[in-house]
Design a protein around this motif. Structure first.
Motif, PDB file in Angstrom:
ATOM      1  N   THR A  21      -6.539 -50.102 -21.545  1.00 20.22           N
ATOM      2  CA  THR A  21      -6.111 -48.723 -21.308  1.00 20.22           C
ATOM      3  C   THR A  21      -5.530 -48.142 -22.581  1.00 20.22           C
ATOM      4  OG1 THR A  21      -3.889 -49.381 -20.646  1.00 20.22           O
ATOM      5  CG2 THR A  21      -5.536 -49.236 -18.905  1.00 20.22           C
ATOM      6  N   PHE A  76      -8.865 -57.084 -14.219  1.00 21.24           N
ATOM      7  CA  PHE A  76      -9.913 -56.174 -13.831  1.00 21.24           C
ATOM      8  C   PHE A  76     -10.776 -56.824 -12.771  1.00 21.24           C
ATOM      9  CE2 PHE A  76     -11.176 -58.305 -17.683  1.00 21.24           C
ATOM     10  CZ  PHE A  76     -12.495 -58.664 -17.511  1.00 21.24           C
ATOM     11  N   SER A  92     -13.833 -52.514 -12.745  1.00 21.54           N
ATOM     12  CA  SER A  92     -12.733 -51.556 -12.604  1.00 21.54           C
ATOM     13  C   SER A  92     -11.397 -52.206 -12.923  1.00 21.54           C
ATOM     14  CB  SER A  92     -12.664 -51.025 -11.173  1.00 21.54           C
ATOM     15  OG  SER A  92     -13.873 -50.470 -10.774  1.00 21.54           O
ATOM     16  N   GLU A  93     -10.459 -51.377 -13.346  1.00 23.63           N
ATOM     17  CA  GLU A  93      -9.076 -51.816 -13.513  1.00 23.63           C
ATOM     18  C   GLU A  93      -8.258 -51.530 -12.258  1.00 23.63           C
ATOM     19  OE1 GLU A  93      -8.686 -49.610 -17.467  1.00 23.63           O
ATOM     20  OE2 GLU A  93      -7.140 -51.160 -17.532  1.00 23.63           O
ATOM     21  N   SER A  94      -8.623 -50.496 -11.540  1.00 21.19           N
ATOM     22  CA  SER A  94      -7.867 -50.045 -10.371  1.00 21.19           C
ATOM     23  C   SER A  94      -8.500 -50.591  -9.094  1.00 21.19           C
ATOM     24  CB  SER A  94      -7.872 -48.516 -10.330  1.00 21.19           C
ATOM     25  OG  SER A  94      -7.448 -48.059  -9.079  1.00 21.19           O
ATOM     26  N   ALA A  95      -7.696 -51.276  -8.285  1.00 22.05           N
ATOM     27  CA  ALA A  95      -8.195 -51.832  -7.027  1.00 22.05           C
ATOM     28  C   ALA A  95      -8.620 -50.725  -6.066  1.00 22.05           C
ATOM     29  CB  ALA A  95      -7.128 -52.718  -6.392  1.00 22.05           C
ATOM     30  N   SER A  96      -7.893 -49.617  -6.029  1.00 19.39           N
ATOM     31  CA  SER A  96      -8.240 -48.532  -5.104  1.00 19.39           C
ATOM     32  C   SER A  96      -9.543 -47.852  -5.510  1.00 19.39           C
ATOM     33  CB  SER A  96      -7.103 -47.519  -5.013  1.00 19.39           C
ATOM     34  OG  SER A  96      -6.863 -46.931  -6.270  1.00 19.39           O
ATOM     35  N   ALA A  97      -9.725 -47.603  -6.794  1.00 14.79           N
ATOM     36  CA  ALA A  97     -10.977 -46.992  -7.266  1.00 14.79           C
ATOM     37  C   ALA A  97     -12.148 -47.940  -7.052  1.00 14.79           C
ATOM     38  CB  ALA A  97     -10.866 -46.617  -8.736  1.00 14.79           C
ATOM     39  N   HIS A  98     -11.914 -49.220  -7.274  1.00 10.08           N
ATOM     40  CA  HIS A  98     -12.954 -50.230  -7.088  1.00 10.08           C
ATOM     41  C   HIS A  98     -13.391 -50.277  -5.622  1.00 10.08           C
ATOM     42  CE1 HIS A  98     -15.080 -53.703  -8.748  1.00 10.08           C
ATOM     43  NE2 HIS A  98     -14.904 -54.275  -7.570  1.00 10.08           N
TER      44      HIS A  98
END
Length: 72
Positions: free
Chosen positions: A63, A2, A18-24
């Motif tokens: 998750t 994360f 965040s877990e998602s690099a794109s969302a972060h």
């Protein structure tokens, strides 16, 4: 894995986890666009399946896919 970032915005720190690099990255872009300054960026490997909840490390899974299905 994360991602954790600390942003200085409106005279206070905003902490993004965040877990998602794109969302972060999307949130980072939004906050820096509003005048925020990225103070710290970290990547934390999640080898034991723990996350931070209310400032304390927890052994909860990250998750739903990693968790155990509820008993019906």
């Amino acid at each position: 894995m994360f991602l954790i970032s600390h942003i200085w915005l409106d005279n206070q720190f905003q902490i993004i986890i965040s877990e998602s690099a794109s969302a972060h990255q999307k949130i980072l872009n939004e906050l820096t666009g509003r005048g925020g300054i990225v103070v710290l960026n970290n990547r934390q490997d999640n080898l034991l399946g723990s996350v931070i909840v209310n400032g304390k490390r927890s052994v909860w899974t990250l998750t739903k896919a990693e968790g155990v299905d509820p008993i019906v």
